[in-house]
Design an enzyme around this catalytic site. Structure first.
Site, short mmCIF file in Angstrom:
data_model
loop_
_atom_site.label_atom_id
_atom_site.label_comp_id
_atom_site.label_asym_id
_atom_site.label_seq_id
_atom_site.Cartn_x
_atom_site.Cartn_y
_atom_site.Cartn_z
N ASP A 28 -6.84 133.78 -95.18
CA ASP A 28 -6.76 132.39 -94.74
C ASP A 28 -7.34 132.31 -93.33
OD1 ASP A 28 -4.71 129.72 -95.33
OD2 ASP A 28 -5.46 130.04 -93.30
N TYR A 33 -10.30 123.90 -89.30
CA TYR A 33 -11.19 122.86 -88.77
C TYR A 33 -11.37 123.05 -87.26
CZ TYR A 33 -10.52 120.08 -93.09
OH TYR A 33 -10.48 119.62 -94.39
N ARG A 65 -0.96 124.55 -80.27
CA ARG A 65 0.31 124.85 -80.97
C ARG A 65 1.37 125.34 -79.99
NH1 ARG A 65 -1.46 126.96 -87.07
NH2 ARG A 65 -3.24 125.54 -87.19
N ASP A 120 -10.06 126.93 -96.91
CA ASP A 120 -10.07 128.10 -96.01
C ASP A 120 -9.32 129.30 -96.58
OD1 ASP A 120 -7.41 127.33 -95.66
OD2 ASP A 120 -7.42 127.84 -93.53
N GLU A 121 -9.13 129.32 -97.89
CA GLU A 121 -8.36 130.42 -98.48
C GLU A 121 -9.08 131.02 -99.67
OE1 GLU A 121 -4.26 129.42 -99.35
OE2 GLU A 121 -4.34 127.95 -97.72
N1 DCP Z 1 -5.92 120.41 -93.76
C1 DCP Z 1 -5.87 119.07 -93.93
N2 DCP Z 1 -4.70 118.49 -94.29
C2 DCP Z 1 -3.61 119.25 -94.45
C3 DCP Z 1 -3.65 120.62 -94.30
C4 DCP Z 1 -4.83 121.17 -93.94
O1 DCP Z 1 -6.88 118.40 -93.76
N3 DCP Z 1 -2.50 118.67 -94.78
C5 DCP Z 1 -7.19 121.01 -93.37
C6 DCP Z 1 -7.21 121.29 -91.91
C7 DCP Z 1 -7.04 122.75 -91.82
C8 DCP Z 1 -7.57 123.26 -93.14
O2 DCP Z 1 -7.33 122.24 -94.05
O3 DCP Z 1 -7.77 123.28 -90.74
C9 DCP Z 1 -6.90 124.53 -93.60
O4 DCP Z 1 -5.50 124.36 -93.77
P1 DCP Z 1 -4.43 125.43 -93.37
O5 DCP Z 1 -3.13 125.02 -93.94
O6 DCP Z 1 -4.92 126.79 -93.69
O7 DCP Z 1 -4.28 125.25 -91.81
P2 DCP Z 1 -5.16 125.81 -90.66
O8 DCP Z 1 -6.20 126.72 -91.14
O9 DCP Z 1 -5.64 124.66 -89.86
O10 DCP Z 1 -4.11 126.57 -89.79
P3 DCP Z 1 -3.48 127.99 -90.03
O11 DCP Z 1 -3.89 128.79 -88.85
O12 DCP Z 1 -2.00 127.74 -90.03
O13 DCP Z 1 -3.98 128.53 -91.32
MG MG Z 2 -5.80 128.32 -92.40
MG MG Z 3 -5.13 127.51 -95.68
#
Ligand code: DCP
Ligand code: MG
Ligand code: MG
Length: 607
Positions: A28, A33, A65, A120-121
């Protein structure tokens, strides 16, 4: 326990008898973004950054964060916590999609199955690499890379500890390559199955990785806060479990299978129980092209038809850009609405889809295009579907509209590809979007595993009457199981077209016929009908009445036959009863005289 294993082995999920042979990595990308923006503008790295979509911060970098800025927080709330928060608009997903594709491409380097789970996964099944390395490596010298969930008390006799140690090293290499080539930091989870790999992935965030050994599966699962923390368990399943006082994962571990079976199907009950113990035997399936390409737009409320039409028109313009990038010709279109239910104070989604003629699209200089007239045709179809979803004689309030192309025909470039087109299975899509938790405009790319014939994910969530907006989801397990049982989708149509000369009208007719047959295989049976029908395509309903053909020769696909117009069915039956009177293209009957090109010609036996 024995009961569970026996049930499990005889279920559709295959056996789950403590097989530790696989090595799975879940990767992940950290604050995805935000990282894309930070790579574009490195100055953003040192400041707290939030990615804004409408009034929501969909993600934030790790700097932000520290101030408590969380994913999906209101912008106002985030700014209260962190007044210096730098906000970047993230409504255009183009660059995020491009970055996601680059990561996916890097993961192909290891030549292992890679399954895309969200933007992203990804899962990678590195079992083969691990086996190979173990042939050339001194087992005693292998050590874990990154974190281990829990130290083992004894070595597992099957050798899984060593395998997972090697897998953890592969995970480090994968993460390093992603960083070296794209500058993205990532987290990884390493386990013998997908469920555990995904769940341990975020244990050491950001930029780190965690491995779990199989013997700690059940105890690790028991530490999860609720049954809802299991990725495959959606809100409806959770509700049902809670109604049975099963709240925590350990409650589920201890629940009697008989009790579960009262509320779920037998397979599902077994599956739930196994998941609670950290058991999951779903394979990592190589992701192919997205099964559907869609866009959604959400808003406070729209109650006027002309406004709805404008929204759809804007979505269609954007969607056509995506489809052009994809390159395949869509043959099915889905309209989704989210209606505000004032009485229930809630919203719910409804969808309708129908087939569209491939002739709406043309290929000019190798690029997929739609003429002005074609776009108008699409708008007419969209509004027709809309009219089916909304009773316009009553007031309506919508909070979301969505459009998606849900089935595709591969490009036809030349004569042989026409045959391919007719002979290949066109994958049937499920109704899931990758979408935001938050109400923002989204793109959905419902990625399919390459083969549409079996379920690949561990997603058990709630039959997708309404795809849960909780988290990105892929193909839904129940929807697939209920609507796309393997035998229902795997057998190709027996239409044989090797010798045909088709004009485009006929081609269209056959393709429609074929799609009808496909859709018909989705027709829900018995009890799950509700779940499927709420999202059923028109064509599903239209062909649901098809009858059996007792007079059909064995080589005829009954589904295809029953989807034919009545008079054609009659014609065929007569011809089969009295073959000498037919225009069937049997070689013995061929004369020099040209024969009319009728549908009968398509029914030739499989050789
Ligand atoms: N995203 C979104 N709406 C959400 C969750 C996520 O648009 N409810 C988008 C923004 C994130 C991307 O998807 O950047 C990936 O989601 P993740 O849950 O993997 O979150 P992040 O990658 O941003 O953070 P982390 O470091 O916790 O993985
Ligand atoms: Mg992520
Ligand atoms: Mg993710």
């Amino acid at each position: 326990m024995e009961d569970r294993i026996m049930e499990s082995s005889s279920s559709a999920f295959g056996d789950m008898d403590g097989d530790h042979t696989k090595s799975i990595i879940h990767i992940d990308i950290d604050c995805f973004y935000a990282q894309v923006e930070m790579v574009r503008d490195p100055e953003l790295r040192s400041v707290p950054l939030g990615i804004q979509q409408k009034n929501i911060v969909v993600t934030s970098n790790y700097e932000a964060r520290k101030y408590g800025v969380q994913k999906c927080m209101l912008v106002t709330e985030a700014l209260k916590l962190c007044p210096n928060l730098k906000l970047v608009n993230g409504e255009d997903l183009h660059d995020y999609r491009a970055a996601s594709n680059k990561v996916f491409a890097i993961l192909q380097h290891w030549k292992c199955p890679v399954e895309k789970l969200g933007m992203d996964e990804n899962y990678i099944d590195v079992t083969n690499i691990v086996q190979e390395r173990l042939r050339s490596v001194n087992m005693d010298s292998v050590s874990i890379s990154g974190n281990l969930c829990e130290e083992p008390s004894i070595e597992c006799p099957c050798g899984c500890h060593t395998r997972l140690k090697v897998a953890s090293q592969v995970a480090s290499e994968v993460r390093k390559k992603i960083f070296d080539e794209l500058s993205f930091t990532t987290c990884a989870g390493i386990a013998h199955n997908k469920l555990l790999a995904k769940l341990v992935c975020p244990l050491h965030k950001p930029n780190d990785q965690t491995t779990i050994f199989p013997e700690h599966a059940a105890s690790f699962m028991a530490t999860l806060p609720s049954v809802r923390s299991i990725p495959s368990i959606g809100s409806k399943t959770t509700e049902t479990l809670i109604s049975q006082k099963i709240l925590s994962v350990s409650d589920l571990q201890q629940a009697s299978l008989d009790v579960l079976k009262k509320h779920f199907s037998s397979d599902m009950a077994v599956r739930l129980k196994n998941l609670s113990l950290g058991e999951d035997n779903t394979p990592v399936k190589q992701t192919g092209k997205p099964q559907s390409i869609g866009l959604e737009d959400s808003f406070r409320t729209v109650s006027v038809k002309s406004e709805v039409e404008e929204k759809f028109s804007a979505l269609l313009q954007r969607l056509l850009v995506l489809v052009r990038e994809d390159g395949r010709i869509p043959v099915s279109l889905r309209v989704t609405l989210r209606k505000k239910d004032a009485k229930r104070l809630s919203s719910h989604r409804e969808s309708r889809q129908c087939q569209i003629s491939p002739s709406i699209f043309t290929i000019t200089n190798g690029t997929l295009t739609v003429t002005e007239a074609g776009q108008q045709k699409l708008m007419t179809i969209i509004m027709r579907l809309f009219n089916k979803l909304i009773n316009l004689s009553k007031p309506f309030h919508l909070t979301l509209v969505g459009l998606a192309f849900t089935k595709f025909q591969e490009r036809m470039t030349g004569r042989s590809s026409i045959v391919n087109y007719l002979m290949n299975d066109i994958s049937v899509q499920s109704v899931l979007n990758l979408q935001n938790d938050c109400d923002t405009s989204t793109t959905s790319m419902d990625y399919s595993a390459v083969s549409p014939s079996s379920s690949t994910t561990t997603d058990l969530s709630d039959a997708e009457v309404e795809p849960s907006p909780k988290k990105p989801k892929k193909v839904n397990w129940i929807a697939k199981r209920r609507c796309l049982a393997k035998e229902e989708v795997a057998s190709p149509s027996k239409l044989k077209v090797g010798e045909l000369r088709l004009n485009s009208k006929e081609l269209e007719k056959v393709s429609e016929l074929r799609l009808n047959s496909r859709d018909r295989s989705l027709t829900p049976r018995a009890s799950p009908a509700k779940e499927c029908l709420s999202d059923a395509s028109d064509s599903m309903k239209d062909v649901a009445e098809g009858g059996n053909c007792e007079e059909c020769p064995s080589y005829v696909d009954q589904d295809v036959f029953s989807a034919l117009p009545e008079e054609m069915q009659q014609e065929l039956k007569t011809m089969w009863k009295n073959p000498s009177s037919s225009s069937m293209p049997r070689s013995s009957q061929r004369t020099n005289k040209p024969k009319p090109n009728t549908i009968l010609k398509y029914f030739v036996p499989h050789k």
